[in-house]
Design an enzyme around this catalytic site. Structure first.
Site, mmCIF file in Angstrom:
data_model
loop_
_atom_site.group_PDB
_atom_site.id
_atom_site.type_symbol
_atom_site.label_atom_id
_atom_site.label_comp_id
_atom_site.label_asym_id
_atom_site.label_seq_id
_atom_site.Cartn_x
_atom_site.Cartn_y
_atom_site.Cartn_z
ATOM 1 N N GLY A 1 -2.914 95.690 -18.111
ATOM 2 C CA GLY A 1 -3.758 94.502 -17.942
ATOM 3 C C GLY A 1 -2.944 93.238 -18.114
ATOM 4 O O GLY A 1 -2.250 93.064 -19.124
ATOM 5 N N GLY B 1 -4.300 90.019 -18.012
ATOM 6 C CA GLY B 1 -5.193 88.881 -18.218
ATOM 7 C C GLY B 1 -4.594 88.012 -19.314
ATOM 8 O O GLY B 1 -3.367 87.963 -19.505
ATOM 9 N N PHE B 2 -5.446 87.358 -20.087
ATOM 10 C CA PHE B 2 -4.939 86.449 -21.120
ATOM 11 C C PHE B 2 -4.121 87.188 -22.177
ATOM 12 O O PHE B 2 -3.061 86.724 -22.592
ATOM 13 C CB PHE B 2 -6.108 85.720 -21.784
ATOM 14 C CG PHE B 2 -6.695 84.663 -20.910
ATOM 15 C CD1 PHE B 2 -6.043 83.459 -20.720
ATOM 16 C CD2 PHE B 2 -7.899 84.862 -20.251
ATOM 17 C CE1 PHE B 2 -6.568 82.480 -19.904
ATOM 18 C CE2 PHE B 2 -8.435 83.894 -19.431
ATOM 19 C CZ PHE B 2 -7.768 82.689 -19.258
ATOM 20 N N GLY B 3 -4.626 88.335 -22.626
ATOM 21 C CA GLY B 3 -3.940 89.069 -23.693
ATOM 22 C C GLY B 3 -2.630 89.659 -23.213
ATOM 23 O O GLY B 3 -1.574 89.476 -23.837
ATOM 24 N N VAL C 1 -5.187 102.023 -13.950
ATOM 25 C CA VAL C 1 -5.018 103.074 -14.957
ATOM 26 C C VAL C 1 -6.347 103.808 -15.121
ATOM 27 O O VAL C 1 -7.407 103.191 -15.204
ATOM 28 C CB VAL C 1 -4.570 102.448 -16.300
ATOM 29 C CG1 VAL C 1 -4.526 103.503 -17.401
ATOM 30 C CG2 VAL C 1 -3.205 101.789 -16.134
ATOM 31 N N GLU D 1 -22.793 76.980 -17.484
ATOM 32 C CA GLU D 1 -21.882 76.324 -16.536
ATOM 33 C C GLU D 1 -22.288 76.626 -15.093
ATOM 34 O O GLU D 1 -22.304 75.738 -14.233
ATOM 35 C CB GLU D 1 -20.437 76.757 -16.823
ATOM 36 C CG GLU D 1 -19.948 76.154 -18.129
ATOM 37 C CD GLU D 1 -18.598 76.689 -18.631
ATOM 38 O OE1 GLU D 1 -18.098 76.143 -19.608
ATOM 39 O OE2 GLU D 1 -18.066 77.647 -18.053
ATOM 40 N N ASP E 1 -10.507 91.439 -25.135
ATOM 41 C CA ASP E 1 -11.888 91.908 -25.018
ATOM 42 C C ASP E 1 -12.054 93.414 -25.195
ATOM 43 O O ASP E 1 -13.149 93.883 -25.489
ATOM 44 C CB ASP E 1 -12.449 91.531 -23.633
ATOM 45 C CG ASP E 1 -12.777 90.053 -23.526
ATOM 46 O OD1 ASP E 1 -12.527 89.313 -24.502
ATOM 47 O OD2 ASP E 1 -13.287 89.634 -22.458
ATOM 48 N N ALA F 1 -10.867 83.782 -24.501
ATOM 49 C CA ALA F 1 -9.490 83.747 -24.035
ATOM 50 C C ALA F 1 -8.533 83.485 -25.206
ATOM 51 O O ALA F 1 -7.454 84.074 -25.293
ATOM 52 C CB ALA F 1 -9.344 82.670 -22.968
HETATM 53 C C1 LIG Z 1 -16.927 83.815 -15.887
HETATM 54 C C2 LIG Z 1 -16.228 83.815 -17.224
HETATM 55 C C3 LIG Z 1 -16.037 82.616 -17.901
HETATM 56 C C4 LIG Z 1 -15.398 82.586 -19.133
HETATM 57 N N1 LIG Z 1 -15.219 81.394 -19.772
HETATM 58 C C5 LIG Z 1 -14.535 81.365 -20.931
HETATM 59 C C6 LIG Z 1 -14.253 80.115 -21.574
HETATM 60 O O1 LIG Z 1 -14.668 79.059 -21.095
HETATM 61 N N2 LIG Z 1 -13.524 80.135 -22.727
HETATM 62 C C7 LIG Z 1 -13.065 81.323 -23.264
HETATM 63 O O2 LIG Z 1 -12.379 81.291 -24.288
HETATM 64 N N3 LIG Z 1 -13.325 82.501 -22.690
HETATM 65 C C8 LIG Z 1 -14.038 82.555 -21.537
HETATM 66 N N4 LIG Z 1 -14.294 83.766 -20.941
HETATM 67 C C9 LIG Z 1 -13.850 84.991 -21.607
HETATM 68 C C10 LIG Z 1 -12.362 85.224 -21.378
HETATM 69 O O3 LIG Z 1 -12.051 85.079 -20.007
HETATM 70 C C11 LIG Z 1 -12.017 86.605 -21.875
HETATM 71 O O4 LIG Z 1 -12.312 86.672 -23.246
HETATM 72 C C12 LIG Z 1 -10.539 86.899 -21.658
HETATM 73 O O5 LIG Z 1 -10.264 86.928 -20.268
HETATM 74 C C13 LIG Z 1 -10.144 88.219 -22.286
HETATM 75 O O6 LIG Z 1 -8.804 88.442 -22.020
HETATM 76 P P1 LIG Z 1 -8.261 89.933 -21.865
HETATM 77 O O7 LIG Z 1 -6.784 89.823 -21.694
HETATM 78 O O8 LIG Z 1 -8.798 90.780 -22.944
HETATM 79 O O9 LIG Z 1 -8.946 90.466 -20.526
HETATM 80 P P2 LIG Z 1 -8.911 89.872 -19.071
HETATM 81 O O10 LIG Z 1 -8.422 88.482 -19.050
HETATM 82 O O11 LIG Z 1 -10.241 90.159 -18.478
HETATM 83 O O12 LIG Z 1 -7.805 90.758 -18.337
HETATM 84 C C14 LIG Z 1 -7.963 92.131 -18.144
HETATM 85 C C15 LIG Z 1 -6.951 92.555 -17.097
HETATM 86 O O13 LIG Z 1 -6.898 93.958 -17.085
HETATM 87 C C16 LIG Z 1 -6.894 94.418 -15.751
HETATM 88 N N5 LIG Z 1 -7.475 95.749 -15.769
HETATM 89 C C17 LIG Z 1 -8.723 96.097 -16.166
HETATM 90 N N6 LIG Z 1 -8.894 97.423 -16.081
HETATM 91 C C18 LIG Z 1 -7.715 97.921 -15.615
HETATM 92 C C19 LIG Z 1 -7.274 99.241 -15.304
HETATM 93 N N7 LIG Z 1 -8.066 100.301 -15.466
HETATM 94 N N8 LIG Z 1 -6.023 99.399 -14.841
HETATM 95 C C20 LIG Z 1 -5.199 98.323 -14.656
HETATM 96 N N9 LIG Z 1 -5.570 97.061 -14.936
HETATM 97 C C21 LIG Z 1 -6.813 96.868 -15.416
HETATM 98 C C22 LIG Z 1 -7.737 93.392 -15.004
HETATM 99 O O14 LIG Z 1 -7.422 93.392 -13.626
HETATM 100 C C23 LIG Z 1 -7.340 92.104 -15.700
HETATM 101 O O15 LIG Z 1 -6.242 91.491 -15.077
HETATM 102 C C24 LIG Z 1 -14.936 83.801 -19.708
HETATM 103 C C25 LIG Z 1 -15.126 85.013 -19.035
HETATM 104 C C26 LIG Z 1 -15.762 85.018 -17.795
HETATM 105 C C27 LIG Z 1 -15.960 86.323 -17.068
#
Ligand SMILES: Cc1cc2nc3c(=O)[nH]c(=O)nc-3n(C[C@H](O)[C@H](O)[C@H](O)COP(=O)(O)OP(=O)(O)OC[C@H]3O[C@@H](n4cnc5c(N)ncnc54)[C@H](O)[C@@H]3O)c2cc1C
Length: 449
Positions: free
Chosen positions: A22, A24-26, A90, A182, A311, A327
């Site tokens: 993944g 994303g942010f993490g 995955v 929003e 998350d 995030a």
């Molecule tokens: C519409 C929306 C608005 C938001 N607004 C805010 C905000 O204003 N402020 C705030 O703090 N937070 C906000 N959030 C929440 C924030 O975006 C999440 O808390 C944050 O993205 C979590 O980061 P993460 O790295 O855990 O997961 P994510 O950023 O979701 O990244 C997960 C990654 O894992 C990848 N992935 C998933 N499953 C698989 C798999 N099986 N195999 C390979 N790759 C995979 C995905 O493609 C993705 O790139 C918002 C969320 C959404 C949906």
């Protein structure tokens, strides 16, 4: 099953292999923290981009284009000499063999694994709702909402039947966290300003926007005074707010709240989330939302070389509650685990044994020049909060190109009330209007000429 690990044979065997699932942010924060670590880092993501989800609602409402908020992962990690990027989904983890498996039946071995796969929406046991609603999580989701909203207007311009008009121009948003608020505010502005000027037959009073919430106030994570302000600001934009209202059913053309049935072809689901299924892959205990219950250093119980962050992790904070799905939490988790592994591998100064979250505050925007903010314990609302919201979001975007592009788009929209990203293209377009008339039958008042 073919093993992707073999392609890394040229790497010195002494280098530890760190796999991050993944980006994303993490995941991205962890990769940055490991940039100079003597290890082979592999970042695996099912998409080829990092997505700035907080601005997705602006793509859904035609204020920004997808490329403004999504950046190619390879470009972001280009300067990480120790890092590989794989685009793969995955589907499982074998902790005994220290190996992850992909949907396309290949696999990859690891010495350390960081799981950062995020979350999806949950329908509270009503999974049948999913086929009738739109969610907002990916670039494709945002594009689908935009096509749907613009398509509704295009279809509405072609009918004068009041019943069909009502269905087409009633927008129901379920859930009043920051995303719901929003989205409601942005749809209200889009429909009452930009689109109302561009369509000849649609009157602003034909458009109904309903934000429903099962709790007793909007933005439950904020101070009640800010919730009230958000409610009033949305009401000014013409949004009807239904508190203590739970969705009891949704079908192809109606949303029901108990006895009340609202005809709508536009239902947007912004309530509840569930973690991606990593806890099932590992067969480890999960919280109610499916997130892995991690230990104080974000490692998975019983698996000291596997970490879960963001998350997908349920991290018990000092007040006994799990940290929220934000995030900032994911980024701080990622940075912490990256440094922890770096210290372990290089035997340098160890980092703190437990992760500590620094809460800098929360922000939510309601519309043009209106937002709410809680920063370092201070409550702010209105224009000042909106300026802070804008600056913080510009700053948090991951690259300069996105920052410049978003800044220009915002300035243009602010000055002109215009929204630049309204082109409908791709395979969805053919269906954008006809789908709304499918099953409705003939429209007796269709011809207005
Ligand atoms: C519409 C929306 C608005 C938001 N607004 C805010 C905000 O204003 N402020 C705030 O703090 N937070 C906000 N959030 C929440 C924030 O975006 C999440 O808390 C944050 O993205 C979590 O980061 P993460 O790295 O855990 O997961 P994510 O950023 O979701 O990244 C997960 C990654 O894992 C990848 N992935 C998933 N499953 C698989 C798999 N099986 N195999 C390979 N790759 C995979 C995905 O493609 C993705 O790139 C918002 C969320 C959404 C949906």
């Amino acid at each position: 099953m073919a093993d992707v690990t073999s392609r890394q044979a040229s790497v010195p065997p002494s280098l530890p292999r760190i796999v991050i699932i993944g980006c994303g942010f993490g995941g991205l924060a962890a990769a940055h923290a490991l940039k100079d670590t003597p290890a082979l880092v592999t970042v695996v993501d099912k998409t080829n981009h990092h997505l700035f989800q907080p601005l997705l609602y602006q793509v859904a409402t035609a204020a920004l284009a997808p490329t403004d908020i999504a950046t190619a992962t390879r470009a972001l990690l280009r300067n990480h000499r120790n890092t590989d990027v794989l685009m793969a989904e995955v589907t499982g983890i074998d902790p005994e063999l220290e190996r992850i498996t992909f949907a396309h039946r290949r696999s990859l071995e690891y010495d350390y694994l960081i799981i950062a796969t995020g979350a999806a929406y949950s329908f509270f046991g009503n999974d049948r709702f999913e086929q009738y609603v739109k969610v907002l999580k990916t670039v494709d989701d945002a594009s689908a909402i935009r096509t749907h909203v613009l398509g509704s207007f295009e279809a509405a311009e072609q009918t004068m039947d009041p019943e069909i008009l009502r269905r087409l121009l009633t927008f129901v948003i379920v859930g009043s966290g920051p995303t719901g608020v929003e989205l409601a505010g942005a749809i209200a502005e889009l429909t009452r300003t930009t689109l109302a000027c561009d369509f000849r037959w649609i009157r602003p009073q034909d458009v109904h926007i309903i934000l429903c919430e099962s709790g007793d106030r909007l933005l439950a994570g904020f101070d009640p005074e800010l919730s009230d302000y958000a409610g009033k600001a949305l009401a000014d934009l013409g949004v009807e707010i239904k508190l203590k209202t739970r969705v009891s059913d949704i079908d192809a053309a109606t949303v029901s709240f108990g006895e009340e049935r609202i005809p709508s072809l536009n239902v947007f689901w912004c309530a509840g989330t569930k973690a991606s299924p990593a806890a099932q892959w590992l067969a480890v205990p999960a919280a109610r939302n499916g997130a892995i219950q991690v230990l104080e250093d974000c490692s998975v119980p019983g698996h000291p070389n596997i970490f879960a962050i963001g998350d997908v992790a349920s991290y018990q904070s000092t007040n006994g509650k799990p940290l929220p799905g934000l995030a900032a939490v994911a980024k701080q988790h990622g940075r912490y685990v990256g440094r922890l592994l770096d210290a372990r591998i290089t035997s340098s100064d160890p980092v703190a044994r437990s992760f500590r979250y620094r809460d800098y505050g929360s922000l939510a925007v309601i519309g043009r020049s209106r937002a709410v903010a809680e920063i370092f314990g201070h409550k702010l609302k209105g224009r000042l909060a909106w300026v802070i919201w804008s600056l913080v979001h510009l700053m948090l975007l991951v690259d300069l190109r996105s920052r410049l592009s978003v800044y220009l788009n915002w300035t243009w929209s602010w000055l002109t009330y215009g929204r630049g990203a309204r082109l409908l293209t791709g395979t969805e377009v053919k269906q954008a209007v006809p789908r709304f008339f499918a099953g409705i039958g003939s429209d007796r008042n269709r011809s207005r000429a």
